[in-house]
Write a protein that holds these residues in place. Sequence first.
Motif, PDB file in Angstrom:
ATOM      1  N   ALA A  19     -52.050  17.985  -7.990  1.00 20.05           N
ATOM      2  CA  ALA A  19     -51.651  16.576  -8.071  1.00 20.05           C
ATOM      3  C   ALA A  19     -50.447  16.412  -9.003  1.00 20.05           C
ATOM      4  N   LYS A  20     -50.443  17.124 -10.126  1.00 26.06           N
ATOM      5  CA  LYS A  20     -49.331  17.039 -11.067  1.00 26.06           C
ATOM      6  C   LYS A  20     -48.032  17.544 -10.470  1.00 26.06           C
ATOM      7  N   LEU A  21     -48.115  18.608  -9.686  1.00 23.47           N
ATOM      8  CA  LEU A  21     -46.923  19.240  -9.136  1.00 23.47           C
ATOM      9  C   LEU A  21     -46.581  18.737  -7.738  1.00 23.47           C
ATOM     10  N   ASN A  22     -47.362  17.787  -7.238  1.00 21.41           N
ATOM     11  CA  ASN A  22     -47.140  17.233  -5.904  1.00 21.41           C
ATOM     12  C   ASN A  22     -47.201  18.321  -4.825  1.00 21.41           C
ATOM     13  N   VAL A  23     -48.210  19.184  -4.922  1.00 18.83           N
ATOM     14  CA  VAL A  23     -48.405  20.272  -3.967  1.00 18.83           C
ATOM     15  C   VAL A  23     -49.075  19.714  -2.711  1.00 18.83           C
ATOM     16  N   ASP A  24     -48.547  20.081  -1.570  1.00 17.66           N
ATOM     17  CA  ASP A  24     -49.109  19.642  -0.288  1.00 17.66           C
ATOM     18  C   ASP A  24     -49.401  20.874   0.555  1.00 17.66           C
ATOM     19  N   ASP A  25     -50.603  21.418   0.404  1.00 18.77           N
ATOM     20  CA  ASP A  25     -50.963  22.656   1.089  1.00 18.77           C
ATOM     21  C   ASP A  25     -51.009  22.501   2.602  1.00 18.77           C
ATOM     22  N   VAL A  26     -51.444  21.356   3.088  1.00 22.95           N
ATOM     23  CA  VAL A  26     -51.520  21.138   4.535  1.00 22.95           C
ATOM     24  C   VAL A  26     -50.115  21.177   5.146  1.00 22.95           C
ATOM     25  N   SER A  27     -49.161  20.508   4.526  1.00 23.14           N
ATOM     26  CA  SER A  27     -47.780  20.544   5.036  1.00 23.14           C
ATOM     27  C   SER A  27     -47.206  21.949   4.975  1.00 23.14           C
ATOM     28  N   PHE A  28     -47.501  22.671   3.887  1.00 24.66           N
ATOM     29  CA  PHE A  28     -47.019  24.041   3.763  1.00 24.66           C
ATOM     30  C   PHE A  28     -47.559  24.910   4.900  1.00 24.66           C
ATOM     31  N   LEU A  29     -48.855  24.816   5.173  1.00 27.76           N
ATOM     32  CA  LEU A  29     -49.441  25.640   6.236  1.00 27.76           C
ATOM     33  C   LEU A  29     -48.963  25.208   7.614  1.00 27.76           C
ATOM     34  N   ARG A  30     -48.670  23.918   7.787  1.00 31.06           N
ATOM     35  CA  ARG A  30     -48.064  23.467   9.051  1.00 31.06           C
ATOM     36  C   ARG A  30     -46.699  24.141   9.243  1.00 31.06           C
ATOM     37  N   MET A  31     -45.923  24.238   8.154  1.00 31.54           N
ATOM     38  CA  MET A  31     -44.606  24.892   8.242  1.00 31.54           C
ATOM     39  C   MET A  31     -44.749  26.372   8.552  1.00 31.54           C
ATOM     40  N   VAL A  32     -45.725  27.041   7.937  1.00 34.21           N
ATOM     41  CA  VAL A  32     -45.957  28.459   8.218  1.00 34.21           C
ATOM     42  C   VAL A  32     -46.309  28.638   9.694  1.00 34.21           C
ATOM     43  N   ALA A  33     -47.212  27.815  10.202  1.00 32.73           N
ATOM     44  CA  ALA A  33     -47.606  27.904  11.612  1.00 32.73           C
ATOM     45  C   ALA A  33     -46.410  27.645  12.523  1.00 32.73           C
ATOM     46  N   ALA A  34     -45.595  26.649  12.201  1.00 29.95           N
ATOM     47  CA  ALA A  34     -44.403  26.345  13.014  1.00 29.95           C
ATOM     48  C   ALA A  34     -43.434  27.519  13.014  1.00 29.95           C
ATOM     49  N   ASP A  35     -43.251  28.166  11.859  1.00 30.31           N
ATOM     50  CA  ASP A  35     -42.367  29.337  11.778  1.00 30.31           C
ATOM     51  C   ASP A  35     -42.884  30.479  12.650  1.00 30.31           C
ATOM     52  N   VAL A  36     -44.185  30.731  12.598  1.00 32.10           N
ATOM     53  CA  VAL A  36     -44.768  31.805  13.405  1.00 32.10           C
ATOM     54  C   VAL A  36     -44.647  31.483  14.889  1.00 32.10           C
ATOM     55  N   LEU A  37     -44.953  30.251  15.271  1.00 28.93           N
ATOM     56  CA  LEU A  37     -44.861  29.862  16.679  1.00 28.93           C
ATOM     57  C   LEU A  37     -43.422  29.959  17.188  1.00 28.93           C
ATOM     58  N   ALA A  38     -42.455  29.629  16.347  1.00 35.61           N
ATOM     59  CA  ALA A  38     -41.045  29.719  16.746  1.00 35.61           C
ATOM     60  C   ALA A  38     -40.586  31.175  16.852  1.00 35.61           C
ATOM     61  N   ALA A  39     -41.085  32.016  15.961  1.00 34.81           N
ATOM     62  CA  ALA A  39     -40.663  33.418  15.937  1.00 34.81           C
ATOM     63  C   ALA A  39     -41.360  34.269  16.997  1.00 34.81           C
ATOM     64  N   GLU A  40     -42.513  33.829  17.446  1.00 41.82           N
ATOM     65  CA  GLU A  40     -43.312  34.601  18.401  1.00 41.82           C
ATOM     66  C   GLU A  40     -43.565  33.759  19.649  1.00 41.82           C
ATOM     67  N   PRO A  41     -42.631  33.750  20.611  1.00 35.91           N
ATOM     68  CA  PRO A  41     -42.767  32.885  21.779  1.00 35.91           C
ATOM     69  C   PRO A  41     -43.995  33.169  22.642  1.00 35.91           C
ATOM     70  N   GLY A  42     -44.597  34.329  22.505  1.00 34.67           N
ATOM     71  CA  GLY A  42     -45.789  34.653  23.288  1.00 34.67           C
ATOM     72  C   GLY A  42     -47.074  34.070  22.725  1.00 34.67           C
ATOM     73  N   VAL A  43     -47.006  33.481  21.543  1.00 32.70           N
ATOM     74  CA  VAL A  43     -48.204  32.907  20.921  1.00 32.70           C
ATOM     75  C   VAL A  43     -48.491  31.544  21.536  1.00 32.70           C
ATOM     76  N   ASP A  44     -49.724  31.338  21.953  1.00 28.74           N
ATOM     77  CA  ASP A  44     -50.147  30.084  22.560  1.00 28.74           C
ATOM     78  C   ASP A  44     -50.360  29.034  21.467  1.00 28.74           C
TER      79      ASP A  44
END
Length: 98
Positions: A13-38
Amino acid sequence: WNAGRCCGQARAAKLNVDDVSFLRMVAADVLAAEPGVDPTRVYFAGHSTGCMMAQRMALEASDLVAAVGCHAGMLMVPPSSPAVDSITMPSGYKPVPV
């Protein structure tokens, strides 16, 4: 990671950490890098606080997460009142044992 009632809530809360947004970005990066992933088959799994993280993703990013597999953990959120010292369940939280 901020699991809700435990595990870094104050620091996140002090550092304004948003773990859900971070993991959404990780998933988006993987999906973009691996076109065969459903993109309809994105799963999270975890043990202990990793389980809490996976469950939080299922609850807050249900448009992304197809399912989660967990062991030794449950999603916790802060109590609705500072006078209450117990774990509360978020609205819509319905784990299904398999």
